[in-house]
Design a protein around this motif. Structure first.
Motif, mmCIF file in Angstrom:
data_model
loop_
_atom_site.group_PDB
_atom_site.id
_atom_site.type_symbol
_atom_site.label_atom_id
_atom_site.label_comp_id
_atom_site.label_asym_id
_atom_site.label_seq_id
_atom_site.Cartn_x
_atom_site.Cartn_y
_atom_site.Cartn_z
ATOM 1 N N VAL A 1 142.529 28.782 12.433
ATOM 2 C CA VAL A 1 142.218 29.683 13.542
ATOM 3 C C VAL A 1 140.915 30.422 13.292
ATOM 4 C CG1 VAL A 1 142.967 31.804 14.645
ATOM 5 C CG2 VAL A 1 144.551 29.939 14.385
ATOM 6 N N LYS B 1 141.783 19.123 19.074
ATOM 7 C CA LYS B 1 142.983 19.631 18.428
ATOM 8 C C LYS B 1 143.478 18.667 17.368
ATOM 9 C CE LYS B 1 147.325 21.839 19.330
ATOM 10 N NZ LYS B 1 148.224 20.967 18.576
ATOM 11 N N GLN C 1 147.188 29.927 19.514
ATOM 12 C CA GLN C 1 145.774 30.257 19.377
ATOM 13 C C GLN C 1 144.942 29.024 19.137
ATOM 14 O OE1 GLN C 1 144.511 33.273 16.659
ATOM 15 N NE2 GLN C 1 146.170 34.637 17.264
ATOM 16 N N VAL C 2 145.473 28.162 18.296
ATOM 17 C CA VAL C 2 144.719 26.934 18.013
ATOM 18 C C VAL C 2 144.534 26.139 19.291
ATOM 19 C CG1 VAL C 2 144.870 24.714 16.863
ATOM 20 C CG2 VAL C 2 145.366 26.775 15.601
ATOM 21 N N GLU C 3 145.596 26.040 20.056
ATOM 22 C CA GLU C 3 145.478 25.282 21.307
ATOM 23 C C GLU C 3 144.495 25.939 22.244
ATOM 24 O OE1 GLU C 3 149.989 23.667 21.871
ATOM 25 O OE2 GLU C 3 148.662 23.815 23.600
ATOM 26 N N LEU D 1 150.072 31.597 16.224
ATOM 27 C CA LEU D 1 148.938 30.912 15.605
ATOM 28 C C LEU D 1 148.740 29.547 16.229
ATOM 29 C CD1 LEU D 1 149.264 31.669 11.810
ATOM 30 C CD2 LEU D 1 147.493 32.452 13.326
ATOM 31 N N GLN D 2 149.831 28.851 16.447
ATOM 32 C CA GLN D 2 149.702 27.522 17.044
ATOM 33 C C GLN D 2 149.123 27.623 18.449
ATOM 34 O OE1 GLN D 2 153.675 26.075 16.673
ATOM 35 N NE2 GLN D 2 153.274 25.069 14.725
ATOM 36 N N LEU E 1 162.933 28.309 12.814
ATOM 37 C CA LEU E 1 161.738 28.124 11.983
ATOM 38 C C LEU E 1 161.510 26.651 11.695
ATOM 39 C CD1 LEU E 1 159.526 29.612 10.493
ATOM 40 C CD2 LEU E 1 161.020 29.790 8.530
ATOM 41 N N MET F 1 137.965 28.000 13.797
ATOM 42 C CA MET F 1 137.788 27.633 15.196
ATOM 43 C C MET F 1 137.281 28.814 16.000
ATOM 44 S SD MET F 1 141.061 25.210 15.913
ATOM 45 C CE MET F 1 140.541 24.484 17.438
ATOM 46 N N TYR G 1 155.006 34.661 14.684
ATOM 47 C CA TYR G 1 153.633 34.587 14.191
ATOM 48 C C TYR G 1 153.149 33.150 14.155
ATOM 49 C CZ TYR G 1 149.629 35.551 11.226
ATOM 50 O OH TYR G 1 148.365 35.664 10.726
ATOM 51 N N VAL G 2 153.996 32.273 13.649
ATOM 52 C CA VAL G 2 153.579 30.871 13.572
ATOM 53 C C VAL G 2 153.338 30.321 14.969
ATOM 54 C CG1 VAL G 2 154.342 28.572 12.930
ATOM 55 C CG2 VAL G 2 154.696 30.439 11.376
ATOM 56 N N GLN G 3 154.219 30.673 15.881
ATOM 57 C CA GLN G 3 154.011 30.191 17.248
ATOM 58 C C GLN G 3 152.730 30.740 17.841
ATOM 59 O OE1 GLN G 3 157.652 31.269 19.164
ATOM 60 N NE2 GLN G 3 158.467 29.197 18.995
ATOM 61 N N ASP H 1 162.470 36.157 12.449
ATOM 62 C CA ASP H 1 161.997 36.259 13.835
ATOM 63 C C ASP H 1 160.498 36.482 13.877
ATOM 64 O OD1 ASP H 1 164.350 37.848 16.114
ATOM 65 O OD2 ASP H 1 163.550 35.812 15.959
ATOM 66 N N ILE I 1 158.358 35.902 11.613
ATOM 67 C CA ILE I 1 157.612 34.762 11.086
ATOM 68 C C ILE I 1 157.498 33.678 12.146
ATOM 69 C CG2 ILE I 1 157.694 32.919 9.388
ATOM 70 C CD1 ILE I 1 159.136 34.968 7.581
ATOM 71 N N ILE I 2 158.603 33.439 12.825
ATOM 72 C CA ILE I 2 158.564 32.402 13.859
ATOM 73 C C ILE I 2 157.563 32.784 14.937
ATOM 74 C CG2 ILE I 2 159.899 31.344 15.693
ATOM 75 C CD1 ILE I 2 162.311 31.492 13.940
ATOM 76 N N LEU J 1 147.141 27.573 8.828
ATOM 77 C CA LEU J 1 146.911 27.891 10.232
ATOM 78 C C LEU J 1 145.895 29.011 10.365
ATOM 79 C CD1 LEU J 1 150.316 27.882 12.125
ATOM 80 C CD2 LEU J 1 148.337 26.477 12.574
#
Lengths: 180, 419
Positions: free
Chosen positions: A164, A39, B287-289, B284-285, A133, A167, B280-282, B275, B277-278, A160
């Protein structure tokens, strides 16, 4: 703006470089260590794609530098690694609290009409979301400007998505390999 | 002519501002600007950056300035990977201006101009130098920094719209915005600052701006607008203008975000959009994890081979699914590619060659495609596998492109990934 394939390539290369740095250390480590390694190197790779032009990338690099200074130095060698790592992000948090408090005091004086109240509530809601945000985007607390915040969010989202995608394709490939 | 006066003074302060700009900080450059104001009265000799600006016609100057701005703007764009990282982001930008100024050719910055979402914003930031310099020259006590920034923000629109007009295509989304709506505002912007400083001159400026605006852009009630401002526009006006500008900028960017974030089309309003956007970003994060966890667990024993093996596997997979499982063909085409390719990965590869033995085994035994059973022997594989990685440049594109094609094969997994 969607993630381009050149971005993905670059990300993959940088990520590989980061993972190779971990290579000698990985033999006896646990899953969590490996996950952290993956990560972190992925994060630094993603952030280094922007070469320090965006606020979130700098903040992300600094965050990972606190966890693994060595990795960051190695990965960013030659690209102003020192300045990025050692530079301290400006602390704007305290200013905003003071501003908020003084605004509250000022607000008590204001007379309120129905319309104003509704508008004020809407504004409060938006501000809350904006604060949310800021918490999500790395380095968001230091972006006092809303416009900048949204711009950074845009860029961050694209990066991101790149991360993604790459990965995921690698994981799929690995799974395909190991399944059969 | 006031124009020339304006031009001449415009040159010196910007380098000061540029110097200040180089302060590395994440905070908006707008916050730095108030710092620069006290220095405006002292004019350092113009640096190389701005020597080329000494042209006579203001319009042309504006144009050059804008082309430089566009190059400035294009420089920090992510899509533009021309620049080696030199210095912090902001200082980097200023240096680029210096470089571009060396070739006062209007076309070269234009070629670098790319549809940057932040273009208008950055053009705004940089072209506001003009208004400040003027204010500094007249030695007005700078009333409110906010209003100045506002004015400069609006002045930018003046500057940016000619740029947009001249550049046309790459500006993309911002063209329409720039031309129609912004025109009344920008031309209004120089007025307040000027009126605050010197009314006579401000009056003149206003008229010139009016004329310019009438000639160039869509005429709106900006005339009335400007008249109001000429009458010592009240502080509230400038504030509301500032707010309006800011709101428009934010709205612009939210529209861009709408395109990025899936499912935002049905949502209206800032709060709900934020909302989404938040979330979605969360996601994505997360997903990365999740993906990194998966990756770390999948290759338990072979993480050190991970990268190389996976790259080689990736190489195999698209080939297997792209071409029609014809082993001979594939092997030959693969080896062909590999021999033709030359890459810096070679050094890495040679060192990793030994480590690739085991994944190669797994590859052979894996049932990636029936084609692999027909593939040449293991030795041939190991020899060429190092070169398969050099493949990667072109095939990485196909790999990551194939990632999409792959997903249908692993629906269930992807469902999990996508939550």
């Amino acid at each position: 703006m969607q993630p381009t394939s050149s971005m993905k390539e670059e990300f993959l290369q940088k990520w590989q470089m980061g993972l190779q740095i971990y290579r000698p250390l990985i033999d006896n480590t646990s899953v969590s260590e490996r996950m952290k390694a993956i990560k972190l190197s992925a994060d630094v790779a993603m952030a280094s794609l922007r070469r320090g032009t965006t606020c979130w990338s700098r903040a992300l690099i600094q965050k990972t530098a606190t966890e693994d200074n060595f990795l960051v130095r190695q990965m960013l060698s030659g690209i102003k690694a020192e300045t990025l790592i050692n530079k301290k992000l400006p602390k704007v948090m305290c200013h905003r609290k003071i501003v908020r408090r003084s605004k509250k005091i000022l607000r008590r004086r204001k007379s309120r009409s129905a319309i104003e109240e509704v508008a004020a509530k809407a504004r409060k809601l938006v501000n809350k979301k904006t604060q949310g945000l800021r918490n999500v985007v790395p380095g968001g607390e230091f972006m006092s400007n809303d416009v900048l915040l949204i711009q950074e969010t845009l860029d961050y989202i694209v990066s991101l998505q790149t991360q993604v995608n790459v990965m995921r394709s690698i994981v799929d490939a690995a799974e395909a390999g190991s399944e059969r | 002519m006031d124009n020339e006066l304006f031009m001449n003074t415009e040159l010196q302060p910007p380098p000061e501002i540029a110097a200040h700009f180089e302060q590395p900080s994440c905070s908006s450059p707008m916050l730095n600007w108030p710092l620069m104001n006290p220095n405006l009265s002292q004019y350092s000799p113009p640096q190389d950056c701005f020597t080329w600006e000494k042209s006579t016609e203001q319009q042309q100057k504006q144009g050059i300035f804008d082309s430089a701005l566009s190059s400035l703007v294009s420089s920090p764009t992510p899509s533009n990977s021309n620049f080696s990282g030199c210095g912090g982001g902001d200082g980097f930008i200023i240096r680029k201006l210096g470089n571009s100024s060396a070739t006062p050719n209007r076309t070269t910055p234009l070629t670098e101009f790319s549809g940057d979402p932040g273009f208008a914003e950055r053009a705004a930031r940089f072209s506001c130098f003009g208004s400040w310099s003027f204010n500094g020259r007249t030695n007005s006590t700078l009333p409110v920094n906010n209003s100045k920034i506002v004015n400069s923000g609006k002045l930018t629109r003046v500057a940016s719209t000619p740029a947009l007009n001249s550049l046309v295509s790459p500006a993309g989304k911002f063209e329409s915005k720039g031309k129609s709506k912004e025109n009344p505002l920008p031309t209004a912007s120089p007025a307040p600052s000027f009126t605050k400083t010197a009314e006579g001159k401000g009056g003149k400026w206003r008229r010139q701006d009016e004329e310019k605006e009438d000639n160039t852009k869509a005429p709106e009630p900006p005339k009335d607008y400007i008249h109001v401002r000429a009458r010592r526009g009240q502080a509230t006006d400038s504030h509301s203008l500032a707010e309006r500008v800011r709101r428009e900028k934010i709205g612009e960017r939210m529209k861009l975000l709408e395109d990025l974030v899936p499912g935002c089309n049905k949502v209206t309003g800032k709060a709900l959009m934020l909302d989404e956007i938040i979330n979605y970003v969360q996601s994505l994060q997360r997903q990365v994890e999740f993906l990194s966890m998966k990756l770390s667990s999948v290759n338990d024993t072979r993480l050190e081979f991970n990268v190389d093996a996976l790259v080689s596997k990736d190489v195999m997979i698209p080939s297997s699914s792209n071409r029609l499982h014809e082993a001979g063909l594939q092997a030959e085409s693969l080896s062909h590619h590999s021999y033709n390719n030359n890459s810096q990965l070679h050094t890495n590869v040679s060192s990793c060659n030994m480590m690739l033995q085991s994944p190669v085994n797994s590859l052979e035994t894996s049932t990636l495609a029936s084609s692999f059973t027909h593939l040449p022997t293991l030795t041939q594989f190991t020899d060429s596998i190092s070169q398969y990685q050099m493949f990667s440049q072109e095939d990485l594109q196909s790999i990551v492109g194939m990632g999409v094609a792959h997903n249908p094969n692993h629906e269930s997994q992807n469902m999990k990934i996508e939550l």
